[in-house]
Design a protein around this motif. Structure first.
Motif, short mmCIF file in Angstrom:
data_model
loop_
_atom_site.label_atom_id
_atom_site.label_comp_id
_atom_site.label_asym_id
_atom_site.label_seq_id
_atom_site.Cartn_x
_atom_site.Cartn_y
_atom_site.Cartn_z
N ARG A 46 0.48 -1.01 0.04
CA ARG A 46 0.35 -0.01 -0.33
C ARG A 46 0.80 1.11 0.06
NH1 ARG A 46 -4.94 0.16 -1.98
NH2 ARG A 46 -5.52 2.21 -0.11
N ARG A 47 2.43 1.15 0.18
CA ARG A 47 3.16 2.42 0.13
C ARG A 47 4.27 1.95 -1.04
NH1 ARG A 47 1.56 5.26 4.62
NH2 ARG A 47 -1.28 5.14 5.18
N VAL A 48 4.02 2.73 -1.99
CA VAL A 48 5.05 1.55 -2.95
C VAL A 48 5.90 3.12 -3.15
CG1 VAL A 48 6.03 0.74 -4.75
CG2 VAL A 48 4.08 0.18 -3.58
N ALA A 59 6.66 19.29 -3.47
CA ALA A 59 7.57 19.65 -2.35
C ALA A 59 6.91 18.63 -0.89
CB ALA A 59 6.73 21.13 -1.76
N GLU A 60 7.80 18.78 -0.34
CA GLU A 60 7.93 17.78 0.80
C GLU A 60 6.40 18.94 1.88
OE1 GLU A 60 10.34 16.24 5.62
OE2 GLU A 60 11.54 18.11 3.64
N SER A 61 6.94 19.70 2.26
CA SER A 61 5.21 20.33 3.13
C SER A 61 3.82 19.49 2.28
CB SER A 61 5.12 22.07 2.77
OG SER A 61 5.45 22.14 1.40
N TRP A 62 3.86 19.44 0.67
CA TRP A 62 2.53 18.94 -0.22
C TRP A 62 1.47 16.79 0.59
CZ3 TRP A 62 3.75 20.47 -5.41
CH2 TRP A 62 3.65 21.78 -5.47
N TRP A 63 3.46 16.91 1.18
CA TRP A 63 2.55 15.39 1.30
C TRP A 63 2.00 15.11 2.85
CZ3 TRP A 63 2.86 12.38 -2.72
CH2 TRP A 63 4.10 12.59 -3.15
N GLN A 120 14.85 14.28 -12.92
CA GLN A 120 13.84 15.15 -13.62
C GLN A 120 13.36 15.89 -12.72
OE1 GLN A 120 11.34 14.00 -16.77
NE2 GLN A 120 11.88 11.45 -16.53
N ARG A 121 14.35 16.21 -11.47
CA ARG A 121 13.57 16.89 -10.56
C ARG A 121 14.18 18.57 -11.17
NH1 ARG A 121 12.07 16.42 -5.49
NH2 ARG A 121 13.38 14.86 -4.76
N LEU A 122 12.72 19.29 -11.56
CA LEU A 122 13.73 20.42 -12.21
C LEU A 122 13.35 21.64 -11.36
CD1 LEU A 122 11.94 19.61 -16.06
CD2 LEU A 122 14.51 19.58 -15.11
N PHE A 123 12.76 21.39 -10.21
CA PHE A 123 12.75 22.63 -9.37
C PHE A 123 13.41 22.76 -8.22
CE2 PHE A 123 8.87 21.49 -12.08
CZ PHE A 123 8.42 22.47 -12.68
N GLN A 124 13.52 23.96 -7.58
CA GLN A 124 14.30 23.69 -6.40
C GLN A 124 13.41 23.60 -4.83
OE1 GLN A 124 17.67 24.25 -5.94
NE2 GLN A 124 18.11 25.39 -7.92
N ARG A 125 12.63 22.21 -4.88
CA ARG A 125 12.39 21.93 -3.91
C ARG A 125 12.25 20.22 -4.06
NH1 ARG A 125 7.76 23.61 -6.92
NH2 ARG A 125 6.59 22.09 -8.56
N PHE A 126 12.34 20.01 -2.11
CA PHE A 126 12.56 18.96 -2.06
C PHE A 126 11.97 18.01 -1.00
CE2 PHE A 126 16.17 20.42 -4.30
CZ PHE A 126 16.97 19.81 -4.88
N GLY A 127 12.00 16.95 -1.58
CA GLY A 127 10.86 16.87 -0.44
C GLY A 127 10.32 14.45 -0.54
N ARG A 128 9.37 14.18 0.45
CA ARG A 128 9.49 12.45 0.43
C ARG A 128 8.42 13.03 1.11
NH1 ARG A 128 11.73 9.30 -2.36
NH2 ARG A 128 11.20 7.85 -1.17
N PRO A 129 7.04 11.45 1.29
CA PRO A 129 5.98 11.41 2.19
C PRO A 129 6.98 11.07 3.71
CG PRO A 129 5.58 10.61 0.44
CD PRO A 129 7.06 11.33 0.05
N PRO A 130 6.10 11.20 4.45
CA PRO A 130 6.61 11.14 5.73
C PRO A 130 6.12 9.83 6.38
CG PRO A 130 4.22 12.50 6.07
CD PRO A 130 4.67 12.48 4.59
N VAL A 131 6.17 8.94 5.15
CA VAL A 131 5.62 7.27 5.89
C VAL A 131 7.10 6.91 5.48
CG1 VAL A 131 3.29 7.79 6.16
CG2 VAL A 131 4.89 7.34 3.52
N PRO A 132 6.87 5.57 5.59
CA PRO A 132 7.46 4.48 4.66
C PRO A 132 7.53 3.77 2.91
CG PRO A 132 7.51 3.37 6.30
CD PRO A 132 6.98 4.67 6.56
N LEU A 133 8.00 4.08 2.37
CA LEU A 133 7.44 3.21 1.04
C LEU A 133 8.71 2.10 0.45
CD1 LEU A 133 7.23 7.03 -0.87
CD2 LEU A 133 5.66 5.54 0.28
N VAL A 134 7.77 1.25 0.47
CA VAL A 134 8.88 0.52 -0.46
C VAL A 134 9.20 0.60 -1.72
CG1 VAL A 134 8.56 -2.13 -1.42
CG2 VAL A 134 7.25 -2.16 0.43
#
Length: 556
Positions: free
Chosen positions: A225-227, A344-348, A371-385
């Motif tokens: 469910r988290r991939v 962005a990280e804040s979107w998740w 392909q990260r073209l924008f100056q923003r970095f972020g990942r969901p605050p949950v573990p992903l496979v």
């Protein structure tokens, strides 16, 4: 002068056919045409005419040629070969071919549409090595239609002599009629030429099949469910994202879910919406669009596109508050996010908060860090496979080899062979004008306008500026992406996840701005079949010498 010969030097299976052809070649008029070994198939059977003589002011005569061993006794024809005699019917052969040829010509649109009058067709039997005698008379073939060894020296004259009263309901053909008949019988004026689009269609079918095979990955991961599915350009991520959203919404993964299919760019969202609109209603996600569209659905208006603070700091908390207030029926079971590296990280946090089950709700991300073209970095605050797609399915091998140095991982190139990538040297100042010229050359190659995109890495093309300035909400601009009558003009920033069969990539910058390497990677990978790169080698070298080496020798 000799008559027109088709073909010029035919091959014959019997010496009798060759002898008659040689005789007619030397005695027919220049305006006549002699066709050898004409084969024709109709709904009844296959026909073969040994020789066809097309004579202006006379008619079209089909000749059946029989060699030594032919005989006619009591009206019955036989052919003896190696001591074995068998029944034959050369008259029927010639007659059947005559009518088959006549019907074929008169049914052709070039004849039928011209309102031409019906012209005379005849048939005859020629025995260049056999004496039939002057008194042989057959009910279905009078003596003037039979030409034996004594008649062959004057065969051309005999063929030109048609008794008065024969087929008076049909006239003798004119030279123009005869030209039309020859064109039809030899398929002149018709063509089926292989085009660049044919090759592209075949590669597209193969890529579609391979992408379907790759979709088996979704079956293997249906209990996860988290991939996060990672893959380079051309690996089929976007098609898999669509497929997964459809499977989740339709219940193929267990039960029907309320799904949101999201991305960052308006262009990719418009592609998603167009595809989803063709699905049965019960298989469609509840929301298809951008992160901005999700905010709008929750009653939050959009801000200025140039206000990074709004999008990354002020908007996400507002959305998180709205998400926390959503009733169960408006929450989502799963989010499928394509080009997730643009979030962005804040979107998740608003997405996780909008799930019916924050602990087990579905998060399916498709990403390519390069392909990260924008100056923003972020990942969901949950573990992903993490899962990896390491096959390039969509680009030709030649195109994939060029952008391979920029890809996030080594990929197996399975897109098939296509035209070589072309590099055209141009300064950043001249690149737009040169790129316009390359679009015209793609037209000359056979690409349709709707197959072509001109993409820039620096400032936008004036045509793109005009279309976007006339369309505040961008809907008409992105509708033009589907217009088969015009090329599409875009920028690599808005073209991620999209593709075109033929792309002119205009590098109208010097390569010193941040994230040039990523912009170049996106631009080089947007063409499926034909790629022309317009730009300065020095600028391209700022993305890496390995990229320049991939383009060496490809200048137009």
């Amino acid at each position: 002068m000799t008559p027109r010969l088709i073909p010029q030097d035919p091959r014959f299976t019997t010496e009798s056919e060759r002898a008659v052809w040689q005789r007619l070649r030397g005695s027919l008029r220049p305006q006549d045409t002699l066709i050898a070994n004409l084969r024709l198939t109709d709904v009844h059977r296959d026909h073969e005419a040994d020789l066809v003589v097309v004579m202006p002011d006379v008619g079209v005569t089909v000749l059946e040629v029989k060699g030594a061993g032919i005989a006619c006794v009591d009206g019955r024809w036989t052919m003896t070969h190696d001591g074995v005699s068998r029944a034959v019917d050369p008259v029927a052969q010639a007659r059947d071919a005559r009518y088959a040829i006549r019907d074929y010509v008169e049914s052709d649109r070039r004849w039928a549409d011209s309102s031409r009058a019906k012209v005379r067709y005849l048939h005859a039997v020629v025995t260049p090595f056999t004496d039939l005698g002057p008194d042989l008379q057959l009910p279905d073939c009078p003596r003037w239609m039979l030409h034996d060894k004594h008649d062959v020296p004057t065969l051309a004259e005999r063929l030109a002599h048609v008794p008065v009263g024969f087929e008076t309901h049909r006239r003798a053909p004119s030279e123009d009629d005869c030209d039309a008949i020859v064109d039809i019988l030899t398929a002149r004026g018709t063509s089926a030429v292989a085009t660049v689009v044919d090759d592209a269609d075949e590669r597209q079918a193969r890529a579609d099949r391979l992408t379907e095979d790759q979709a088996l990955l979704l079956r293997v991961t249906r209990l996860l469910r988290r991939v996060e599915i990672r893959g380079g350009a051309g690996s089929g991520k976007t098609v898999l994202a669509l497929t997964q959203a459809r499977q989740l919404a339709s219940g193929r993964s267990g039960h029907a879910e309320r799904v949101a299919l999201l991305c960052y760019s308006i262009g990719l969202a418009s592609y998603f919406q167009r595809e989803v609109a063709s699905w049965p209603y019960r298989q469609r996600p509840a929301l298809v669009g951008t992160f901005e569209a999700l905010a709008n659905q929750w009653g939050i208006p959009s801000g200025s596109r140039d206000d990074a603070d709004f999008w990354e700091r002020r908007l996400p908390p507002l959305m998180a508050e709205k998400a926390a207030e959503l009733p169960p029926n408006l929450r989502f079971d799963s989010f499928v996010v394509d080009e997730a590296q643009d979030f962005a990280e804040s979107w998740w946090q608003p997405l996780v908060a909008a799930l019916r089950d924050e602990e087990g709700g579905g998060l399916f991300l498709y990403s390519d860090e390069n392909q990260r073209l924008f100056q923003r970095f972020g990942r969901p605050p949950v573990p992903l496979v993490p899962l990896v797609l390491d096959h390039n399915l969509r680009n030709t091998r030649q195109i994939a080899e060029v952008f391979k140095p920029l890809a996030p991982l080594r990929m197996r190139l399975e897109g098939g062979d296509g035209p070589e990538v072309v590099h055209v040297q141009a300064s950043p100042e001249d690149a737009l004008d040169v790129a316009d010229d390359q679009v015209d050359l793609l037209f000359d190659e056979g690409w349709a306008p709707g197959h072509i995109a001109l993409l820039t890495t620096g400032r936008r093309h004036p045509e793109q500026v005009a279309r976007q300035d006339a369309d505040p909400d961008q809907s008409d601009y992105w509708d033009s992406f589907w217009d088969d009558e015009i090329p599409f003009y875009g920028h690599v920033l808005g073209f991620k996840g999209l593709e075109r069969r033929a792309v002119v990539l205009c590098i109208n910058e010097d390569g010193t701005r941040e994230r040039f390497r990523e912009r170049l990677y996106v631009g080089l990978s947007r063409a499926r079949d034909r790629l022309v790169v317009v730009g300065d080698v020095e600028a391209i070298s700022r993305a890496g010498d390995d990229v320049v080496r991939a383009l060496v020798g490809r200048r137009r």
